[in-house]
Design a protein around this motif. Structure first.
Motif, mmCIF file in Angstrom:
data_model
loop_
_atom_site.group_PDB
_atom_site.id
_atom_site.type_symbol
_atom_site.label_atom_id
_atom_site.label_comp_id
_atom_site.label_asym_id
_atom_site.label_seq_id
_atom_site.Cartn_x
_atom_site.Cartn_y
_atom_site.Cartn_z
ATOM 1 N N MET A 1 3.300 14.307 1.315
ATOM 2 C CA MET A 1 3.833 13.091 0.886
ATOM 3 C C MET A 1 3.094 12.128 1.033
ATOM 4 O O MET A 1 2.757 11.308 0.326
ATOM 5 N N CYS A 2 2.116 11.977 2.219
ATOM 6 C CA CYS A 2 1.184 11.002 2.476
ATOM 7 C C CYS A 2 0.228 10.932 1.119
ATOM 8 O O CYS A 2 -0.060 9.924 1.047
ATOM 9 N N VAL A 3 -0.335 11.990 0.824
ATOM 10 C CA VAL A 3 -1.354 12.128 -0.011
ATOM 11 C C VAL A 3 -0.823 11.641 -1.469
ATOM 12 O O VAL A 3 -1.348 10.825 -2.176
ATOM 13 N N VAL A 4 0.385 12.252 -1.961
ATOM 14 C CA VAL A 4 0.935 11.588 -3.239
ATOM 15 C C VAL A 4 1.437 10.299 -3.104
ATOM 16 O O VAL A 4 1.067 9.338 -4.110
ATOM 17 N N GLY A 5 1.800 9.880 -2.127
ATOM 18 C CA GLY A 5 2.421 8.396 -1.996
ATOM 19 C C GLY A 5 0.900 7.551 -2.055
ATOM 20 O O GLY A 5 0.954 6.425 -2.624
ATOM 21 N N GLY A 6 -0.016 7.906 -1.193
ATOM 22 C CA GLY A 6 -1.415 7.217 -1.391
ATOM 23 C C GLY A 6 -1.871 7.103 -2.767
ATOM 24 O O GLY A 6 -2.249 6.101 -3.182
ATOM 25 N N PHE A 7 -1.859 8.299 -3.399
ATOM 26 C CA PHE A 7 -2.201 8.278 -5.038
ATOM 27 C C PHE A 7 -1.394 7.222 -5.679
ATOM 28 O O PHE A 7 -1.776 6.485 -6.949
ATOM 29 N N CYS A 8 0.110 7.234 -5.494
ATOM 30 C CA CYS A 8 0.910 6.471 -6.479
ATOM 31 C C CYS A 8 0.706 4.934 -5.861
ATOM 32 O O CYS A 8 0.496 4.386 -6.980
ATOM 33 N N ALA A 9 0.434 4.611 -4.740
ATOM 34 C CA ALA A 9 0.121 3.162 -4.368
ATOM 35 C C ALA A 9 -1.191 2.794 -4.840
ATOM 36 O O ALA A 9 -1.363 1.815 -5.511
ATOM 37 N N TYR A 10 -2.229 3.666 -4.851
ATOM 38 C CA TYR A 10 -3.632 3.183 -5.585
ATOM 39 C C TYR A 10 -3.286 3.180 -7.271
ATOM 40 O O TYR A 10 -4.180 1.995 -7.510
ATOM 41 N N SER A 11 -2.494 3.964 -7.686
ATOM 42 C CA SER A 11 -2.588 3.672 -9.003
ATOM 43 C C SER A 11 -1.819 2.424 -9.722
ATOM 44 O O SER A 11 -2.248 1.972 -10.608
ATOM 45 N N TRP A 12 -0.564 2.246 -8.938
ATOM 46 C CA TRP A 12 0.027 1.063 -9.265
ATOM 47 C C TRP A 12 -0.615 -0.063 -8.796
ATOM 48 O O TRP A 12 -0.708 -1.294 -9.591
ATOM 49 N N TYR A 13 -1.494 -0.110 -7.778
ATOM 50 C CA TYR A 13 -2.481 -1.212 -7.462
ATOM 51 C C TYR A 13 -3.589 -1.712 -8.436
ATOM 52 O O TYR A 13 -3.668 -2.929 -8.797
ATOM 53 N N TRP A 14 -4.040 -0.486 -8.901
ATOM 54 C CA TRP A 14 -4.816 -0.948 -9.847
ATOM 55 C C TRP A 14 -4.502 -1.099 -11.366
ATOM 56 O O TRP A 14 -5.168 -1.846 -11.906
ATOM 57 N N TYR A 15 -3.389 -0.764 -11.542
ATOM 58 C CA TYR A 15 -2.592 -1.046 -12.656
ATOM 59 C C TYR A 15 -2.164 -2.573 -12.813
ATOM 60 O O TYR A 15 -2.560 -3.218 -13.774
ATOM 61 N N ILE A 16 -1.607 -2.860 -11.912
ATOM 62 C CA ILE A 16 -1.139 -4.198 -11.894
ATOM 63 C C ILE A 16 -2.499 -5.154 -11.552
ATOM 64 O O ILE A 16 -2.376 -6.052 -12.306
ATOM 65 N N ARG A 17 -3.792 -4.854 -10.846
ATOM 66 C CA ARG A 17 -4.951 -5.719 -10.835
ATOM 67 C C ARG A 17 -5.362 -5.830 -12.317
ATOM 68 O O ARG A 17 -5.879 -6.953 -12.585
ATOM 69 N N SER A 18 -5.325 -4.584 -13.108
ATOM 70 C CA SER A 18 -5.909 -4.865 -14.330
ATOM 71 C C SER A 18 -5.178 -5.466 -15.282
ATOM 72 O O SER A 18 -5.539 -6.429 -16.116
ATOM 73 N N PHE A 19 -3.716 -5.560 -15.324
ATOM 74 C CA PHE A 19 -2.838 -6.313 -15.970
ATOM 75 C C PHE A 19 -3.137 -7.866 -15.823
ATOM 76 O O PHE A 19 -3.155 -8.601 -16.994
ATOM 77 N N ILE A 20 -3.288 -8.230 -14.582
ATOM 78 C CA ILE A 20 -3.561 -9.664 -14.400
ATOM 79 C C ILE A 20 -4.840 -10.079 -14.866
ATOM 80 O O ILE A 20 -5.072 -11.288 -15.507
ATOM 81 N N PHE A 21 -5.730 -9.338 -14.503
ATOM 82 C CA PHE A 21 -7.275 -9.545 -15.067
ATOM 83 C C PHE A 21 -7.365 -9.811 -16.651
ATOM 84 O O PHE A 21 -7.685 -10.687 -17.183
ATOM 85 N N ILE A 61 -0.418 6.509 -17.546
ATOM 86 C CA ILE A 61 -0.140 8.039 -17.308
ATOM 87 C C ILE A 61 -0.200 8.419 -15.892
ATOM 88 O O ILE A 61 0.520 9.181 -15.297
ATOM 89 N N TRP A 62 -1.369 7.673 -15.289
ATOM 90 C CA TRP A 62 -1.063 7.967 -13.727
ATOM 91 C C TRP A 62 -0.143 7.460 -13.018
ATOM 92 O O TRP A 62 0.367 8.039 -11.848
ATOM 93 N N VAL A 63 0.424 6.113 -13.409
ATOM 94 C CA VAL A 63 1.285 5.365 -12.745
ATOM 95 C C VAL A 63 2.709 6.332 -12.982
ATOM 96 O O VAL A 63 3.369 6.480 -11.930
ATOM 97 N N LEU A 64 2.906 6.604 -13.952
ATOM 98 C CA LEU A 64 4.457 7.462 -14.208
ATOM 99 C C LEU A 64 4.099 8.832 -13.615
ATOM 100 O O LEU A 64 5.014 9.202 -13.084
ATOM 101 N N ALA A 65 3.083 9.572 -13.580
ATOM 102 C CA ALA A 65 3.078 10.950 -12.976
ATOM 103 C C ALA A 65 3.041 10.803 -11.506
ATOM 104 O O ALA A 65 3.815 11.460 -11.062
ATOM 105 N N THR A 66 2.267 10.093 -10.869
ATOM 106 C CA THR A 66 2.418 9.964 -9.648
ATOM 107 C C THR A 66 3.915 9.172 -8.864
ATOM 108 O O THR A 66 4.187 9.567 -7.885
ATOM 109 N N SER A 67 4.408 8.396 -9.718
ATOM 110 C CA SER A 67 5.692 8.021 -9.250
ATOM 111 C C SER A 67 6.776 8.917 -9.496
ATOM 112 O O SER A 67 7.595 9.091 -8.686
ATOM 113 N N PHE A 68 6.559 9.770 -10.568
ATOM 114 C CA PHE A 68 7.775 10.915 -10.821
ATOM 115 C C PHE A 68 7.662 11.948 -9.537
ATOM 116 O O PHE A 68 8.418 12.333 -8.983
ATOM 117 N N ILE A 69 6.242 12.231 -9.299
ATOM 118 C CA ILE A 69 6.057 13.160 -8.205
ATOM 119 C C ILE A 69 6.461 12.796 -6.717
ATOM 120 O O ILE A 69 7.326 13.585 -6.180
#
Length: 82
Positions: A1-21, A61-69
Motif C-alpha cells: 500500500m505504501c509503495v503504490v501510494g508513494g508512486f501515486c503521490a509522485y505521479s500526481w505531484y509531477w503532473y500538477i507541477r508540469s501543468f503549472i509550468f 496514464i501514470w496518474v490514472l493507473a496509480t490512482s486506480f490501483i
C-alpha cells in the motif's frame, strides 16, 4: 500500500507541477520539465520522450493507473471488494 501510494503521490505531484509550468509558459513544449521518460520505441539509448508526449500521454496514464490501483487496494483493505 505504501509503495503504490508513494508512486501515486509522485505521479500526481509531477503532473500538477508540469501543468503549472506549461501554463505559465503558454504551453511552450520546447522546454522540457520534470523527470525524463525513456521512449519504448527508442532506437538508441539517448532517445527520450518529447515534452509534449510526456505531458499529454505519459503523465496522465501514470496518474490514472496509480490512482486506480491505489483505489482498488484501499477498497479491498476496507472490505468493500471481496
Amino acid at each position: 500500500m505504501c509503495v503504490v501510494g508513494g508512486f501515486c503521490a509522485y505521479s500526481w505531484y509531477w503532473y500538477i507541477r508540469s501543468f503549472i509550468f506549461y501554463l505559465k509558459n503558454d504551453f511552450d513544449f520546447s522546454k522540457d520539465f520534470g523527470p525524463k521518460f525513456r521512449s519504448e520505441l527508442a532506437e538508441h539509448d539517448q532517445d527520450w520522450v518529447k515534452p509534449r508526449e510526456k505531458f499529454l500521454f505519459d503523465w496522465p496514464i501514470w496518474v490514472l493507473a496509480t490512482s486506480f490501483i491505489t483505489l482498488v487496494l484501499v477498497l479491498a483493505l476496507l472490505g468493500f471488494l471481496k
